[in-house]
Design a protein around this motif. Structure first.
Motif, PDB file in Angstrom:
ATOM      1  N   THR A 139      57.623  25.065  49.661  1.00 49.67           N
ATOM      2  CA  THR A 139      58.562  23.958  49.491  1.00 49.67           C
ATOM      3  C   THR A 139      58.192  22.830  50.452  1.00 49.67           C
ATOM      4  O   THR A 139      57.319  22.986  51.310  1.00 49.67           O
ATOM      5  N   TYR A 140      58.864  21.725  50.288  1.00 46.15           N
ATOM      6  CA  TYR A 140      58.530  20.600  51.155  1.00 46.15           C
ATOM      7  C   TYR A 140      59.801  19.861  51.574  1.00 46.15           C
ATOM      8  O   TYR A 140      60.858  19.962  50.943  1.00 46.15           O
ATOM      9  N   GLU A 141      59.654  19.107  52.655  1.00 52.92           N
ATOM     10  CA  GLU A 141      60.731  18.246  53.145  1.00 52.92           C
ATOM     11  C   GLU A 141      60.183  16.832  53.315  1.00 52.92           C
ATOM     12  O   GLU A 141      59.014  16.649  53.635  1.00 52.92           O
ATOM     13  N   LEU A 142      61.059  15.865  53.070  1.00 51.44           N
ATOM     14  CA  LEU A 142      60.682  14.471  53.238  1.00 51.44           C
ATOM     15  C   LEU A 142      61.479  13.861  54.392  1.00 51.44           C
ATOM     16  O   LEU A 142      62.684  14.102  54.525  1.00 51.44           O
ATOM     17  N   HIS A 143      60.790  13.090  55.227  1.00 48.97           N
ATOM     18  CA  HIS A 143      61.436  12.437  56.362  1.00 48.97           C
ATOM     19  C   HIS A 143      61.078  10.958  56.341  1.00 48.97           C
ATOM     20  O   HIS A 143      59.912  10.588  56.143  1.00 48.97           O
ATOM     21  N   ILE A 144      62.071  10.108  56.552  1.00 51.71           N
ATOM     22  CA  ILE A 144      61.817   8.669  56.675  1.00 51.71           C
ATOM     23  C   ILE A 144      61.263   8.410  58.066  1.00 51.71           C
ATOM     24  O   ILE A 144      61.893   8.752  59.068  1.00 51.71           O
TER      25      ILE A 144
ATOM     26  N   MET B 110      58.390   4.099  54.788  1.00 55.14           N
ATOM     27  CA  MET B 110      57.338   5.100  54.880  1.00 55.14           C
ATOM     28  C   MET B 110      57.994   6.466  54.986  1.00 55.14           C
ATOM     29  O   MET B 110      59.023   6.623  55.657  1.00 55.14           O
ATOM     30  N   LEU B 111      57.388   7.464  54.321  1.00 52.11           N
ATOM     31  CA  LEU B 111      57.909   8.823  54.352  1.00 52.11           C
ATOM     32  C   LEU B 111      56.814   9.799  54.764  1.00 52.11           C
ATOM     33  O   LEU B 111      55.632   9.536  54.524  1.00 52.11           O
ATOM     34  N   MET B 112      57.218  10.882  55.377  1.00 51.25           N
ATOM     35  CA  MET B 112      56.291  11.960  55.688  1.00 51.25           C
ATOM     36  C   MET B 112      56.720  13.196  54.894  1.00 51.25           C
ATOM     37  O   MET B 112      57.849  13.660  55.019  1.00 51.25           O
TER      38      MET B 112
ATOM     39  N   PRO C  78      47.286  16.867  59.698  1.00 53.68           N
ATOM     40  CA  PRO C  78      47.213  18.222  59.129  1.00 53.68           C
ATOM     41  C   PRO C  78      47.405  18.187  57.618  1.00 53.68           C
ATOM     42  O   PRO C  78      48.094  17.307  57.087  1.00 53.68           O
ATOM     43  N   GLU C  79      46.808  19.168  56.932  1.00 53.71           N
ATOM     44  CA  GLU C  79      46.899  19.201  55.475  1.00 53.71           C
ATOM     45  C   GLU C  79      48.341  19.344  54.999  1.00 53.71           C
ATOM     46  O   GLU C  79      48.688  18.920  53.901  1.00 53.71           O
ATOM     47  N   ALA C  80      49.189  19.930  55.821  1.00 59.86           N
ATOM     48  CA  ALA C  80      50.587  20.146  55.438  1.00 59.86           C
ATOM     49  C   ALA C  80      51.397  18.858  55.502  1.00 59.86           C
ATOM     50  O   ALA C  80      52.544  18.839  55.066  1.00 59.86           O
ATOM     51  N   MET C  81      50.809  17.782  56.040  1.00 64.17           N
ATOM     52  CA  MET C  81      51.524  16.517  56.175  1.00 64.17           C
ATOM     53  C   MET C  81      50.889  15.467  55.261  1.00 64.17           C
ATOM     54  O   MET C  81      49.677  15.387  55.135  1.00 64.17           O
ATOM     55  N   GLU C  82      51.716  14.669  54.618  1.00 64.64           N
ATOM     56  CA  GLU C  82      51.223  13.606  53.749  1.00 64.64           C
ATOM     57  C   GLU C  82      52.123  12.386  53.886  1.00 64.64           C
ATOM     58  O   GLU C  82      53.344  12.495  53.824  1.00 64.64           O
ATOM     59  N   ARG C  83      51.485  11.237  54.079  1.00 64.96           N
ATOM     60  CA  ARG C  83      52.253   9.994  54.166  1.00 64.96           C
ATOM     61  C   ARG C  83      52.509   9.440  52.773  1.00 64.96           C
ATOM     62  O   ARG C  83      51.617   9.455  51.919  1.00 64.96           O
TER      63      ARG C  83
ATOM     64  N   ARG D 254      55.018   6.331  50.400  1.00 59.67           N
ATOM     65  CA  ARG D 254      55.825   5.120  50.412  1.00 59.67           C
ATOM     66  C   ARG D 254      56.905   5.242  49.359  1.00 59.67           C
ATOM     67  O   ARG D 254      56.687   5.850  48.308  1.00 59.67           O
ATOM     68  N   GLY D 255      58.059   4.645  49.636  1.00 64.93           N
ATOM     69  CA  GLY D 255      59.140   4.718  48.670  1.00 64.93           C
ATOM     70  C   GLY D 255      60.108   3.558  48.806  1.00 64.93           C
ATOM     71  O   GLY D 255      60.082   2.818  49.783  1.00 64.93           O
TER      72      GLY D 255
END
Length: 366
Positions: free
Chosen positions: A104-109, A94-96, A30-35, A37-38
């Motif tokens: 706003t956005y949230e980051l998840h490992i 890897m992060l989502m 989905p466009e709301a999700m982006e992979r 790296r960190g």
């Protein structure tokens, strides 16, 4: 030298093209999700909350729309080693990025980054293959690239389009077998004999597997991955027994190829040492070589499948399950049929290759 460089270039092109094609098989997110790296810079805090442990982590984004930024991410751990991803400074992850409705956005490992280490291991394998194998190593690399190409470009896309898994696997196996043997050994009596023996062994393995699978009523749904295929977005109506049989054929191909070319090569050397040898004696020589090989190769197949099922076998032993109960489970019966069918095909490859080699080699002029 020029041939080796050409084969190396072709191998790289095939592999790159296959990797790109494999990306195309994946469903768009989905466009709301982006992979992203960190790299973990610091674990600022770690606290217990309800049934979870929460790590407060500073991460520098290496790739993605937030590249170069340092973000604070909450990493939730449930004390379950299967699902948890505990991190420490220096870890690459890897992060989502999930964009919410308010912007706003949230980051998840989501996972550790492992591809760099895998690529390094692959490069070491290629380097050793070229240094030790030289021209044969370059040819081997080309056949590996071709095998990967056939799986990613022919088999998997064809199955996702609803074509017969068994038919696709048989065609792919034929192409892989013929290409591998002829690229490495050239077009000669030895190669033709090996190909005939390998194809014969695979066909026998397939027929035995089909009969045995029908007799023991295998479902093809013994693995968790198979059941997940019921819900893929392509909505393909798979015949899971066909998928199982296709996997068994592909799994046996490598060992059967090894036996076929080993017997054919040994017989060619015997005939070269004694051009006047009779067909019967030549077949006997091939059978003697094959008998030495089949024991170790059968063990290779059975040990490979046993190793894959090792945690499950330990679980049964821990709970004192009886042998009868274990054998009658779908998942165990599947592995037994897989191992025995492949081993039967492997064993029958020996006489088929021996007879074909003796006939073809004696037809050649001294």
């Amino acid at each position: 030298m020029k041939k080796n460089i050409v084969m190396l270039i072709i191998s790289v092109v095939l592999l790159c093209h296959s990797v790109v094609a494999a990306q195309g098989l994946l469903v768009d997110e989905p466009e709301a999700m982006e992979r992203m790296r960190g790299t973990v810079l610091e674990v600022k805090d770690q606290r217990a909350e309800d049934h979870f442990t929460i790590q407060v982590v500073m991460i520098e984004i290496d790739r993605g729309s937030l590249q170069g930024k340092v973000e604070v991410v909450e990493n939730h751990l449930s004390d379950h080693p299967v699902y948890d991803i505990p991190v420490e400074p220096g870890d690459r992850v890897m992060l989502m990025k999930e964009t919410l409705e308010d912007g706003t956005y949230e980051l998840h490992i989501t996972e550790y980054i492992r591809d760099r280490s895998i690529i390094m291991l692959l490069m070491l394998f290629v380097l050793l293959l070229l240094l030790i194998g030289r021209s044969k190593g370059a040819k081997t690399l080309l056949t590996l690239a071709l095998t990967f190409f056939m799986i990613v470009q022919v088999m998997l896309p064809g199955m996702l389009k609803g074509y017969s898994p068994i038919l696709l696997t048989i065609v792919s196996s034929l192409v892989i077998t013929i290409a591998t043997i002829t690229i490495i050994n050239g077009i000669n009596g030895k190669s033709i004999a090996a190909i005939l023996g390998i194809i014969g062994g695979l066909l026998v393995a397939g027929m035995v597997m089909f009969w045995a699978g029908s007799q023991v009523k295998l479902t093809g749904l013994s693995s968790e991955e198979a059941t997940m295929l019921m819900y893929i977005p392509q909505a393909v109506q798979f015949d899971f027994r066909d998928l199982l049989f296709a996997g068994i054929i592909m799994g046996a191909l490598g060992a059967v190829m090894d036996v076929g070319i080993s017997v054919a090569s040994a017989m060619e050397e015997v005939r070269r040492a004694n051009p006047e040898i009779a067909v019967k004696e030549l077949v006997k020589s091939g059978m003697n070589v094959g008998q030495d090989i089949m024991g170790t190769m059968s063990n290779t197949l059975i040990l490979a499948y046993t190793g894959a099922a090792l945690p499950l076998l330990l679980l049964f032993m821990a709970y004192d399950a009886s042998v009868v109960d274990i054998i009658n489970l779908d998942i165990i019966a599947t592995e037994i049929v897989r191992a025995l069918s492949g081993s039967i095909g492997l064993v029958l490859t020996v006489p088929l290759t021996a007879v074909a080699s003796a006939i073809l080699l004696k037809r050649k002029p001294n």
